[in-house]
Scaffold this active site. Structure first.
Site, PDB file in Angstrom:
ATOM      1  N   SER A   1      20.155  -2.749 -96.949  1.00 27.47           N
ATOM      2  CA  SER A   1      21.680  -3.531 -97.411  1.00 27.47           C
ATOM      3  C   SER A   1      22.445  -2.258 -97.180  1.00 27.47           C
ATOM      4  CB  SER A   1      21.523  -3.955 -99.057  1.00 27.47           C
ATOM      5  OG  SER A   1      22.889  -4.217 -99.395  1.00 27.47           O
TER       6      SER A   1
ATOM      7  N   TYR B   1      20.961  -1.703-107.751  1.00 23.89           N
ATOM      8  CA  TYR B   1      20.608  -2.236-106.395  1.00 23.89           C
ATOM      9  C   TYR B   1      20.613  -1.346-105.223  1.00 23.89           C
ATOM     10  CZ  TYR B   1      20.780  -5.623-102.733  1.00 23.89           C
ATOM     11  OH  TYR B   1      20.699  -6.509-101.533  1.00 23.89           O
TER      12      TYR B   1
END
Length: 298
Positions: free
Chosen positions: A139, A165
């Site tokens: 990501s 994350y």
């Protein structure tokens, strides 16, 4: 693209990006195993593809990436060579610090450590395939969150959902660099950023944050912004890395929008790219040792 006779595993393949990846690989003739925490959740997809009469058979098997015992069980049960492993499953922005039963921070456990355990557990099967590929869904969140080797599980520093994350996704990219040690076994490993997409990945993001991102109106309606992709569009880069003959022998790279991303040093006005800290060979080797030690202690 002909994958007849090839065998693939797609984690988190029951919905979203994973399901679109499964559809594409099966349509090309691959035999695909959907690895998911709840195999019953993949039944609609399995039945859909069986009814479509495609060349590739699709099945579902249980796998909980946050549980080392589950990962070990999946790897031990695998028989024969494995041509493609798509590390697609993930969770994002858990609002509070949540630990897996063995003490791992849950996002790191699911997004990185579980996939590292799975890849190493399936190494022999990947090697036996002769020219296997591992595809890691990362990501753009990795850009501003280098891996914290001193406190990866937020035992001492304040927990931040987005830092946790981002760190897990930086680890995913570093894994592709560290996996250069598998090149002699014919195994290539590449990472990708699928782009902005609305899927179940956002299920832990609160409404206030969704509004701040501009994807929820005051009435609570979710509306993707113009630059958001559909799951099918987002899965395109995963499928490219898994199957394109153009990428034979390419390893340790990071892709976005079906092409290799440029390297960036930090926050820039232009979006995208891969952070230099996620491509650092020394950090990659250190993370490999970190992951190996974590699995040994699990």
């Amino acid at each position: 693209m002909d994958l007849t006779g090839r065998r693939a595993v797609v984690t988190g393949g029951a919905s979203g990006l994973g399901a679109e990846t499964v559809r594409a690989l099966a349509a090309a003739g691959a035999e695909v195993t959907v690895a998911t925490r709840r195999p019953l959740s993949a039944e609609p997809l399995v039945q859909e593809l069986a009814a479509a009469g495609g060349a590739g058979r699709v099945t579902a098997e249980a796998l909980d990436l946050s549980d080392p015992a589950s990962v070990e069980s999946f790897a031990r049960a695998w028989r024969g060579p494995l041509d493609i492993l798509v590390a697609n499953a993930g969770i994002m922005a858990l609002p509070t610090r949540t630990l897996a039963p063995n003490g791992w921070e849950m996002q790191l456990a699911t997004n990185y450590l579980g996939h590292f355990a799975l890849a190493t557990g399936l190494h022999a099967a990947l090697r036996d395939a002769g020219s296997a590929r591992i595809v890691v869904v990362s990501s753009g969140a990795h850009l501003d969150a280098p891996f914290d080797f001193e406190d990866a599980h937020f035992a001492r520093r304040p927990y931040d959902p987005w830092v946790a994350y981002g760190q897990s996704k930086a680890a995913d990219v570093l894994f592709t660099v560290g996996a250069r040690r598998w090149a002699a076994d014919g195994i290539t490993v590449n990472a990708l950023n699928p782009g902005y997409i609305l899927t179940r990945l956002q299920r832990h993001v609160d409404d206030e944050t969704m509004r701040a991102f501009g994807v929820m109106d005051d009435q609570g309606n979710v509306k993707p912004l113009p630059y958001y992709k559909t799951p099918e569009q987002g899965a395109a880069t995963s499928v490219l890395l898994a199957a394109s003959p153009l990428l034979k022998g390419v390893t340790g790279r990071y892709f976005e929008d079906n092409q290799e991303a440029r390297t960036v040093q930090g926050q820039e006005d232009q979006p995208g790219g891969v952070a230099a800290h996620a491509l650092d060979p020394e950090a990659a080797d250190r993370l490999w040792e970190y992951g190996t030690d974590a699995l040994r202690a699990a």
